[in-house]
Enzyme design. Sequence first.
Site, PDB file in Angstrom:
ATOM      1  N   GLY A  79     -21.445-107.306 -19.684  1.00  0.00           N
ATOM      2  CA  GLY A  79     -20.644-108.511 -19.612  1.00  0.00           C
ATOM      3  C   GLY A  79     -19.334-108.390 -20.370  1.00  0.00           C
ATOM      4  O   GLY A  79     -18.343-109.035 -20.038  1.00  0.00           O
ATOM      5  N   GLY A 121     -17.672-105.442 -21.012  1.00  0.00           N
ATOM      6  CA  GLY A 121     -16.809-104.355 -20.569  1.00  0.00           C
ATOM      7  C   GLY A 121     -17.645-103.131 -20.305  1.00  0.00           C
ATOM      8  O   GLY A 121     -18.805-103.237 -19.920  1.00  0.00           O
ATOM      9  N   PRO A 158     -35.837-106.899 -20.851  1.00  0.00           N
ATOM     10  CA  PRO A 158     -35.844-105.433 -20.845  1.00  0.00           C
ATOM     11  C   PRO A 158     -34.444-104.811 -20.944  1.00  0.00           C
ATOM     12  O   PRO A 158     -34.294-103.751 -21.534  1.00  0.00           O
ATOM     13  CB  PRO A 158     -36.529-105.095 -19.509  1.00  0.00           C
ATOM     14  CG  PRO A 158     -37.429-106.254 -19.267  1.00  0.00           C
ATOM     15  CD  PRO A 158     -36.665-107.458 -19.764  1.00  0.00           C
ATOM     16  N   ASP A 194     -32.060-113.834 -26.156  1.00  0.00           N
ATOM     17  CA  ASP A 194     -31.888-113.146 -24.869  1.00  0.00           C
ATOM     18  C   ASP A 194     -32.768-111.890 -24.829  1.00  0.00           C
ATOM     19  O   ASP A 194     -32.315-110.815 -24.444  1.00  0.00           O
ATOM     20  CB  ASP A 194     -30.408-112.795 -24.659  1.00  0.00           C
ATOM     21  CG  ASP A 194     -30.047-112.634 -23.180  1.00  0.00           C
ATOM     22  OD1 ASP A 194     -30.858-113.024 -22.312  1.00  0.00           O
ATOM     23  OD2 ASP A 194     -28.955-112.104 -22.885  1.00  0.00           O
ATOM     24  N   ASP A 220     -27.847-106.375 -28.330  1.00  0.00           N
ATOM     25  CA  ASP A 220     -27.145-107.517 -27.759  1.00  0.00           C
ATOM     26  C   ASP A 220     -27.429-108.820 -28.502  1.00  0.00           C
ATOM     27  O   ASP A 220     -28.249-109.646 -28.078  1.00  0.00           O
ATOM     28  CB  ASP A 220     -27.476-107.674 -26.266  1.00  0.00           C
ATOM     29  CG  ASP A 220     -26.421-108.529 -25.582  1.00  0.00           C
ATOM     30  OD1 ASP A 220     -25.665-109.215 -26.300  1.00  0.00           O
ATOM     31  OD2 ASP A 220     -26.343-108.505 -24.348  1.00  0.00           O
ATOM     32  N   GLY A 252     -22.528 -97.419 -18.491  1.00  0.00           N
ATOM     33  CA  GLY A 252     -22.697 -98.585 -17.618  1.00  0.00           C
ATOM     34  C   GLY A 252     -21.693 -99.664 -17.926  1.00  0.00           C
ATOM     35  O   GLY A 252     -20.820 -99.513 -18.785  1.00  0.00           O
ATOM     36  N   LYS A 257     -18.872 -99.584 -26.940  1.00  0.00           N
ATOM     37  CA  LYS A 257     -18.655-100.715 -26.021  1.00  0.00           C
ATOM     38  C   LYS A 257     -17.178-101.053 -26.064  1.00  0.00           C
ATOM     39  O   LYS A 257     -16.665-101.480 -27.104  1.00  0.00           O
ATOM     40  CB  LYS A 257     -19.498-101.896 -26.511  1.00  0.00           C
ATOM     41  CG  LYS A 257     -19.935-102.829 -25.435  1.00  0.00           C
ATOM     42  CD  LYS A 257     -20.853-103.908 -25.981  1.00  0.00           C
ATOM     43  CE  LYS A 257     -22.286-103.700 -25.608  1.00  0.00           C
ATOM     44  NZ  LYS A 257     -23.130-104.885 -25.791  1.00  0.00           N
TER      45      LYS A 257
END
Length: 487
Positions: free
Chosen positions: A206, A208, A332, A329, A347, A203, A223
């Site tokens: 934010g 990349g 889900p 933050d 994250d 996917g 990532k």
Amino acid sequence: MNAAAEGRASDSPTRSGREDNSMPIRLLPETVRQQLCEHLDSLDVWQQLAAFVKLYPNDVQHIRIQSTRGRSPSMEFLNIWGGQYNHSVYSLFALFHKMKLHNAMRIIKDHVDDKFHKYIPRSMPTISELRAPASTSSKINNGPPYASSSGVTDDSNMNSNSLESPGDIRVSSVQRAAQSLLEIDYEELVIATENWRPENKLGNGGFGEVFQGEWKQLAVAIKAMNYIHKHNDKTQVHLQQSYNELKYLNTIRHDNILALYGYSINGEKPCLVYQLMKGGSLDSRLRAHKSKQPLSPLTWQQRLCIALGTAKGIYFLHTARSKPLIHGDIKPANILLDQCLQPKIGDFGLAREGPKSIDAVMEVRQVFGTRIYLPPEFLSSKKLSTGVDIYSFGVVLLEVFTGRLMAECTLQNDQQNLLKYVKAKCLQPQQNRLDLFDKHLVTPMGDELDKCLCAIEVGLKCAASNPQDRPSMDDVVKRFKTFSTES
Ligand SMILES: Nc1ncnc2c1ncn2[C@@H]1O[C@H](COP(=O)(O)OP(=O)(O)OP(=O)(O)O)[C@@H](O)[C@H]1O
């Protein structure tokens, strides 16, 4: 005539007179406008912009009203300042320069004369700047816990240990953060992902793209940052892009916190390498019935286990160090599931050291996180405490058990929809409360029904408007332990 009409920002950056023969704002290509507004909305800076150009109070009020109707306030600002007052892209560039909105300058730079590009700082963008906002404008000030070159700074009251501006980040501190982390050769990641084969793409985020791969017989998620730096200053890229994840994710080891294996900075793009979470994100799992190849919905027991694991992860963050670490933050999309559907929190781009103790509160200058998961005291008074994560977790619990996602409620223009709906239902007799549950699986019965009703009750308590009414994560973990089959 006020400054908005006069074009107050147009005397900068050069102060060599008006350069307003550049393109009018209203002619900016739609994609650029869109990207710009998403970025500005994520920083929540429209009020500062309006104040800076001295927009008329009725214009400001108009933007506010449109914003409560779900419209992008930055787009409204551009429509007024660029449309009604006919300012040029150059003026906007100058305004961003004055407000140190460097990434905004980068977004529109192709529409101002090259000679002004020198006003964009050579320094690498910060994590906050790199994190292009998600598809909705609900994500606000993605800035990590340091003053960002986007012009959004944190409160000086904040503990200085938790406040490092990009300029303050020392190579040594990042090296310390990365000490126990492997530096991986980029070529190994090219091989691991079969040269970034599109089928291996998990996917976009934010930062990349995220790819799955096999690296040294290990299933990994990689990532790859999409920022291609031009100044050949890889150390800075490393420092500024990876600092928060390195600093926090690398120092925390817990079954419910995503494992960061290593990083790579010697290739085309800087990369972070994580444990592959084969179950995807909780967000995608809650929406799985809508996908082309629908997955079976999570069972009630699986939901209870996910709630317990997530609560344990947050509890650990709040208590493992002398000062609580606030994730900032919890939602889900940031709860990832392994192949056994055990949750891990990921994250840490917005994580920050909180106030001196688990019960203390500190004021920050800017709100950060995803608006629909943030409590009122943080949104309106910028009061940061562990209560922020507890509130977000409460909202997540309600989503998990009702199967209704806040983002979808927001689309119907009422962020409080889900909370109000659940609260109202909980006042009704038990029989009526059965409507609350996710309709994609059989309504829980017997013992399971009691546990799921309790889970919703805990969710509502965690999402209480008054932070004093929220339980501690310790209490939440204890409560969920009694629901779980885990001993
Ligand atoms: N370790 C992982 N294992 C499996 N999938 C992952 C992993 N990390 C990220 N993903 C998936 O990759 C996609 C992009 O993730 P990423 O964390 O970059 O973005 P995001 O959380 O969607 O957005 P943002 O970073 O803006 O919050 C998401 O679908 C996410 O579920």
